[in-house]
Write a protein that holds these residues in place. Structure first.
Motif: not given
Length: 305
Positions: A86-95, A110-113, A121-132
Motif C-alpha cells: 500500500r506504500g507505507s511500511l508499518s508495524g513493530v520491530l522488537r529488538l 533513528e535511521s530506521l524510523q 520499535l520495542s527495545v529491551s535490555a536482555l542478557c545473552a541467554e534471554e536474547l537467544i
C-alpha cells in the motif's frame, strides 16, 4: 477466528496467566477461555492443563506452541507485506540488546524510523541467554549482542562493529603518562565496574587475570549511568566498551583512555534465519549494513582524549 485463537495461545504462553493474557489481547477472560477451548476442539488435542488457574501446557500443547508462534510471526509478516504494497511500511520491530550495546541502539533505530516513520520499535535490555531465548520463541525480531557465541550457530548474523575497551577517567593526565594505559596500571586505580554477573564484566575480569592483576573494585553497578556518575562525581575510574562513549560524546567532564593490550569483541545483529524475511526485518537489515558504526565509535576515543 483461527488466527485470533493462535494469538490467544501465544499470549497465554507469554504471560502464564489467563487474566493477563486476556488483557494483553484486549478481550475478556471468558472470551479467551472459550476461544482456546474451541481451538482444542478444532485441533482434536488438549493443549492446556486447567485448574482454578493456569497450570501449564500439556506435552501436546508444548509441541504445538512452537507452530503457533511460527504462524503468528508469518501472519505479522503478511500484514507488513500488505502495508508495504500500500506504500507505507508499518508495524513493530522488537529488538533485544545486551546492556552494553543499548547506547548504540538509537543510532540504528533513528535511521530506521527516519526512512520508515510508520515503524514502531520495542527495545529491551536482555542478557545473552534471554536474547537467544526470545529469538527462538519468536518474541524478538532482532538481537544486538556479542557475535563470538557458539549458541548463535544457525542464526542470521550481521557484524556491525568491534568494540574495544577504554579507561574512563575524570582527569586522564593523573593516571596515564602516554596515550594508553595497561591493565596492571588500571587495576591499581579505585574502580567502578559493571556487576560481576554481567557478560561484559566477565570479559573485563578475564583481561585483568590475563595480565596477572587483581582490580581494586570499589563499586559495582548494573547501570552505565551510575558508572559515569561515579567517575564524574566520586573520583572513581571505570573500564567500559568504547561504544558507551555515545552517551557522553557531548560532555567534556571525562576522558577515555585506550587500555592495552586491547580487549575487543565483535558486536552485531542476529535474527532467526528465515527463508523469507518479514518486510520490516528485511528493511532493518539492509539499513544496518550501511550504518558505518565502526568509524563513528572509534572517533569518539580521539575526541575524548
Amino acid at each position: 477466528m483461527f488466527i485470533r485463537q493462535i494469538g490467544y495461545l501465544v499470549a497465554l504462553a507469554k504471560t502464564g496467566h489467563f487474566g493477563r493474557a486476556a488483557e494483553s489481547c484486549h478481550v475478556s477472560q471468558p472470551a479467551l477461555s472459550i476461544a482456546l477451548q474451541n481451538l482444542e476442539a478444532e485441533l482434536g488435542v488438549m493443549l492446556i492443563q486447567r485448574g482454578q488457574r493456569f497450570q501449564g501446557f500439556t506435552p501436546e500443547g508444548e509441541r504445538l506452541l512452537e507452530w503457533a508462534r511460527r504462524v503468528q510471526a508469518d501472519c505479522d509478516g503478511m500484514r507488513q507485506a500488505a502495508a508495504q504494497l500500500r506504500g507505507s511500511l508499518s508495524g513493530v520491530l522488537r529488538l533485544g540488546a545486551i546492556p552494553t550495546t543499548l547506547p548504540v541502539s538509537p543510532l540504528f533505530t533513528e535511521s530506521l524510523q527516519r526512512v520508515h516513520p510508520g515503524i514502531r520499535l520495542s527495545v529491551s535490555a536482555l542478557c545473552a541467554e534471554e536474547l537467544i531465548r526470545g529469538l527462538d520463541a519468536f518474541e524478538l525480531d532482532l538481537g544486538l549482542t556479542y557475535l563470538e557465541d557458539l549458541r548463535l550457530r544457525g542464526f542470521r548474523v550481521l557484524p556491525l562493529y568491534r568494540e574495544t575497551h577504554v579507561l574512563l577517567a575524570r582527569d586522564g593526565a593523573e593516571v596515564a603518562s602516554g596515550q594508553t594505559i595497561g591493565w596492571q596500571e588500571a587495576a591499581e586505580l579505585p574502580l567502578c565496574l559493571l556487576s560481576a554477573n554481567m557478560q561484559n564484566r566477565r570479559l573485563i575480569d578475564a583481561a585483568f587475570r590475563d595480565a596477572g592483576a587483581t582490580p581494586r573494585v570499589m563499586v559495582e553497578t548494573d547501570s552505565v549511568f551510575a558508572l559515569y556518575a561515579h567517575v564524574r562525581c566520586a573520583g572513581l575510574y571505570s573500564v567500559v566498551p568504547h561504544s558507551l562513549l555515545t552517551l557522553f560524546e557531548m560532555r567534556q567532564e571525562v576522558v577515555a583512555i585506550p587500555v592495552r593490550p586491547e580487549l575487543s569483541r565483535q558486536i552485531g545483529l542476529v535474527a532467526r534465519n528465515h527463508q523469507l524475511l518479514p518486510p520490516i526485518l528485511a528493511e532493518a537489515w539492509v539499513l544496518a549494513e550501511n550504518l558505518g558504526l565502526q568509524s563513528r565509535l572509534d572517533a569518539l576515543i580521539s575526541v575524548s582524549y
